[in-house]
Design an enzyme around this catalytic site. Structure first.
Site, mmCIF file in Angstrom:
data_model
loop_
_atom_site.group_PDB
_atom_site.id
_atom_site.type_symbol
_atom_site.label_atom_id
_atom_site.label_comp_id
_atom_site.label_asym_id
_atom_site.label_seq_id
_atom_site.Cartn_x
_atom_site.Cartn_y
_atom_site.Cartn_z
ATOM 1 C CB VAL A 61 -0.969 -0.014 1.208
ATOM 2 C CG1 VAL A 61 -1.685 1.326 1.324
ATOM 3 C CG2 VAL A 61 -1.986 -1.130 1.056
ATOM 4 C CG ASP A 110 -8.568 19.717 -45.138
ATOM 5 O OD1 ASP A 110 -8.032 19.506 -46.231
ATOM 6 O OD2 ASP A 110 -9.787 19.935 -44.997
ATOM 7 C CD GLU A 145 -2.555 2.997 -2.725
ATOM 8 O OE1 GLU A 145 -2.235 2.010 -2.066
ATOM 9 O OE2 GLU A 145 -1.991 4.105 -2.599
ATOM 10 C CB ILE A 158 0.477 0.696 -5.000
ATOM 11 C CG1 ILE A 158 1.094 -0.682 -5.221
ATOM 12 C CG2 ILE A 158 -0.485 1.037 -6.129
ATOM 13 C CD1 ILE A 158 0.105 -1.814 -5.181
#
Length: 846
Positions: free
Chosen positions: A277, A324, A282, A280
């Protein structure tokens, strides 16, 4: 190549006549050539897409952590982890579903009905029932139901802008066109599914239906074109894999080490979960999504609507912009550039230009054929009597324009004299002019040649005295008195040249890709700076003749592509992508859709763009303006810089957490944090500053930076070093607080470590705003960072001091001295980092 075959040859090939097919022939043709339907790949269900969001390795680790946490009775930690995972999965699903609409819009372009001749009788059928060999009747207002070869044309004009990108209607004829590789826009004896009949009437034999039409080919290209991931997505995917492997290895080592030392397996698992935890980030996925969303709202204010969030970041590293011409670089409005006439004839020419003209004035604006409205607009810049002249000199008779004669004539009573005014093609008018010598005609032809080579469209004007006001006849169009030439073009937007210059200054190569003719495209490209010394222009046919090796050799020198097909556009985009360039592609027609989808950033026109183009693109310009793309590039670069700073902030804080947990494990100390405490740090005291960092104001100097390479990681060696050193400083302060608390109890030590890490990471938000010191950046230029610090600190002290929260987060009661230690140690890393930044600021000044 039906355009270079005789009509009878085609009728025989499809076993039909001008009386159409009978029912048995219809069935046979459908079996042989297929149905008139567009097909698409089977789509994934929303539920399947939702489940696919959980395939990421980091997500799987968090799911395992949640399961372990639940099995040990830690309900709060489990609930928070699951809530975060579900939120991220919902965000990912919504983005995916939004991007899957383009083929539905393509289908809607198909004509609902077809007017055919079968068994010698005209009838209307469902367009899906159309087959090859059917004879189709075409009239103004009809949508062409399939590809076909013209067998009769009565002033038939078709708008093919959805396929070619050019808005002017195409005059259709029946004559064979020679050549083995004629561009779509030049196949004037063919009609194509989805195009609109704007004038006249005609008959066509259907030569292609369903997937075998030009529209069907585009659908097939779109089915087989995968959307590319942006550089940030690629970087984060690689980062996730490496981080996941590292976390699993460290967690396994720590778990084994704790079991070896005699810690209970359940406690060892919880410790490993705490480490996972801590490691990571989160909130990272959510922070990136929110940062991109904030960027989209800013860009919407500048006429750029972002459909796919990841396109925002992709814009920041664009190195090629394929644009274009019509409406994007130009005004999409024909304008008179030059008038060539001698003396008094100029007044007569101007009068002829508004009288021999079908333009209408609707609500104060000109409406009609762009070539004709340009004549009226020009007249009104010279004179203010347009309405009076039109009323005083009404049209007595007329010979409408048709593509065979290439002329239009009208008769008027001017001061008692009947005068016929004629406009049309120069070669036709000169052939029928008797009053000029061959030398004078050659001089006029040379002027026409020079104007045409500048990309101008040239109209010739003449007049003739008539004996009466009788009905005009085609034989009357002879013995003209030549009046002069009018040269028109769709001019560049006023801001196009500056936007192209800004583009080049930003290290981005602009390329023009258009369905227009090579000469016209090159002329515009030179005027705005796209076609420079040493650059070349090529046609789609010339591109088709090049091998991949030849194209790669010439690629960097080709700045203009004219008369291109949808396949050409994809090939151009992919050729640049193969050279590790990030490519943005603009477009408005159906023919642009596959390339818009294939490009790293597809940019559709909001005003002139078809729904197919808009659905295929990741960004829509509400003003159809090339200059808006350049503004968006600056925004994209700023957003990327902010995201990178937010990532550095999150990872340096998580590095501190990992180091503290590892240190405690190696030193056989009690766990410094609980899983729920780490989730609070990662989701609250991390998320608020990270979000504030993403709100950092735009820095105009970023436009002078060169685009970063596609394969450059967001985590460069320099960035990783900064993350490591800053994480080490915060981790050292946290360990020091842990030891101070350990003198009282393990719970006090955990509380002090948790509070110090929280507060230190809140302070660290100020360090992560940019490379410069807080004083150089401006303390109040980003008030969101101040707000994030204040809110985070209030929440932290609520946990420390409110009994209800203290119990939920396993917080020990602290003395005033211990709170002082927390505040001092938490601020120390920021003080150190700011001193280093101030020293670097001084070095950069010198």
């Amino acid at each position: 190549m039906y355009y270079n075959k005789q009509i009878q040859e085609i009728l025989e090939e499809f076993q039909t006549t001008k009386n159409g097919l009978d029912e048995s022939a219809v069935t046979k043709s459908r079996e042989q050539y297929g149905e008139n339907r567009l097909y698409e790949k089977k789509k994934k269900s929303v539920f399947t897409i939702f489940l696919e969001q959980f395939k990421d390795l980091l997500v799987i680790i968090l799911i395992i952590a949640a399961i372990i946490s639940m099995s040990t009775g830690n309900v709060e930690s489990t609930a928070v982890i699951i809530a975060v995972l579900i939120l991220n999965a919902i965000l990912g699903t919504v983005q995916y579903v939004k991007a899957e609409k383009s083929l539905e819009s393509l289908k809607s372009l198909s004509s609902p009905v077809a007017k055919v001749i079968r068994n010698g009788q005209p009838q209307e059928i469902d367009a899906a029932e159309l087959v090859c060999g059917d004879i189709v009747r075409l009239e103004a207002g009809d949508v062409v139901p399939g590809d076909g070869r013209i067998i009769e044309s009565y002033s038939l004009k078709v708008n093919e802008s959805s396929l070619t990108g050019e808005s002017e209607g195409v005059d259709k004829r029946t004559e064979v066109i020679d050549g083995d590789a004629v561009a779509l826009g030049d196949q004037t004896n063919m009609v194509f599914s989805g195009s609109l009949v704007t004038y006249g009437r005609g008959l066509a034999v259907i030569t292609g239906v369903g997937i075998h039409t030009e529209l069907g080919k585009i659908a097939d290209l779109m089915n087989n074109t995968a959307e590319r991931k942006t550089p940030l997505q690629i970087t984060m995917d690689n980062f996730s894999k490496k981080l996941s492997i590292g976390i699993m290895l460290i967690c396994a080592v720590v778990f084994a080490l704790n079991v070896y030392r005699g810690m209970a397996i359940a406690d060892s698992l919880l410790f490993a979960v705490a480490l996972a935890v801590a490691a990571i980030p989160e909130a990272l996925s959510s922070i990136i999504t929110i940062s991109l969303a904030i960027g989209t709202s800013r860009m919407a204010d500048q006429n750029a609507i972002i459909k796919q969030l990841n396109a925002v970041e992709g814009l920041g590293c664009v190195s090629i912009i394929c644009s274009d011409k019509t409406g994007t670089l130009t005004q999409n409005k024909m304008t008179v550039e030059q008038v060539l006439a001698d003396g008094e004839k100029e007044n007569a020419l101007l009068q002829a230009s508004i009288l021999c003209n079908d333009t209408a004035i609707v609500d104060g604006a000109t409406a009609g054929d762009p070539t004709e409205t340009a004549l009226v607009d020009y007249y009104m810049t010279k004179h203010d009597d347009y309405e009076q002249v039109k009323a005083a000199l009404p049209r007595l008779s007329e010979l409408p324009f048709d593509s065979d004669r290439k002329l239009m004539s009208t008769l008027h009573n001017i001061e008692g004299q009947y005068i016929m005014y004629t406009k049309g093609a120069l070669d036709v008018i000169l052939e029928r002019t008797a009053s000029l010598s061959e030398e004078e005609k050659d001089k006029i032809r040379q002027s026409n040649f020079d104007l045409s080579n500048q990309g101008l469209r040239v109209l010739a004007f003449a007049r003739k005295n008539m004996a009466s006001d009788g009905e005009l006849k085609f034989d009357d169009e002879s013995n003209f008195e030549f009046l002069g030439l009018v040269a028109e073009m769709d001019p560049p937007r006023a801001e196009s040249a500056q936007a192209v210059a800004d583009c080049m200054e930003a290290g981005i190569k602009p390329i023009m890709i258009t369905g227009d003719h090579k000469i016209t495209a090159s002329a515009i490209a030179k005027r705005i700076g796209i076609l420079q010394e040493g650059d070349i222009a090529v046609t789609g046919t010339e591109l088709d003749a090049m091998s991949d090796d030849e194209l790669n050799e010439k690629l960097s020198h080709i700045s203009v592509y004219a008369r291109v097909s949808p396949d050409n556009k994809i090939r151009i985009v992919q050729a640049w992508q193969d050279q590790a360039c990030i490519v943005a592609m603009t477009g408005d027609g159906v023919n642009d859709a596959p390339a818009l989808k294939s490009a790293d950033v597809g940019v559709a026109m909001g005003i002139t763009g078809t729904e197919v183009a808009k659905d295929s693109a990741s960004m829509i310009l509400t003003d159809d303006n090339f200059a808006t793309i350049i503004k968006s590039v600056l925004n994209g670069r700023n957003i990327y810089a902010n995201i990178k700073n937010a990532i550095k902030f999150l990872l340096s804080g998580n590095t501190a957490g990992i180091l503290v947990v590892l240190f405690a494990s190696i030193m056989a100390l009690p766990s410094p944090f609980t899983a729920v405490q780490l989730l609070f740090i990662n989701l609250i005291t991390d998320s608020l500053p990270a979000l504030a960092i993403s709100m950092e104001p735009s820095n105009p100097a970023l436009i002078h930076d060169k685009p970063r390479p596609r394969n450059e990681s967001v985590l460069t060696r320099e960035t990783l070093l900064q993350i490591g050193l800053q994480g080490l400083a915060i981790g050292a302060a946290t360990i020091a607080a842990f030891y101070v608390g350990l003198q009282t109890s393990a719970v006090t030590a955990s509380t002090m470590a948790f509070a110090t890490l929280c507060l230190a990471r809140l302070w660290h938000g100020f360090n992560s705003r940019g490379k410069q010191s807080i004083f150089r950046l401006g303390i109040t230029t980003n008030i969101y960072t101040i707000g994030a610090f204040v809110v985070g600190a209030i929440l932290l002290f609520a946990i420390l001091l409110v009994p209800f929260f203290a119990k939920a987060f396993l917080i020990a009661s602290l003395t005033g001295a211990q709170i002082g230690w927390i505040c001092g140690l938490a601020f120390a890393p920021t003080l150190l980092i700011q001193i280093v930044k101030i020293i670097n600021d001084q070095k950069s000044k010198n």
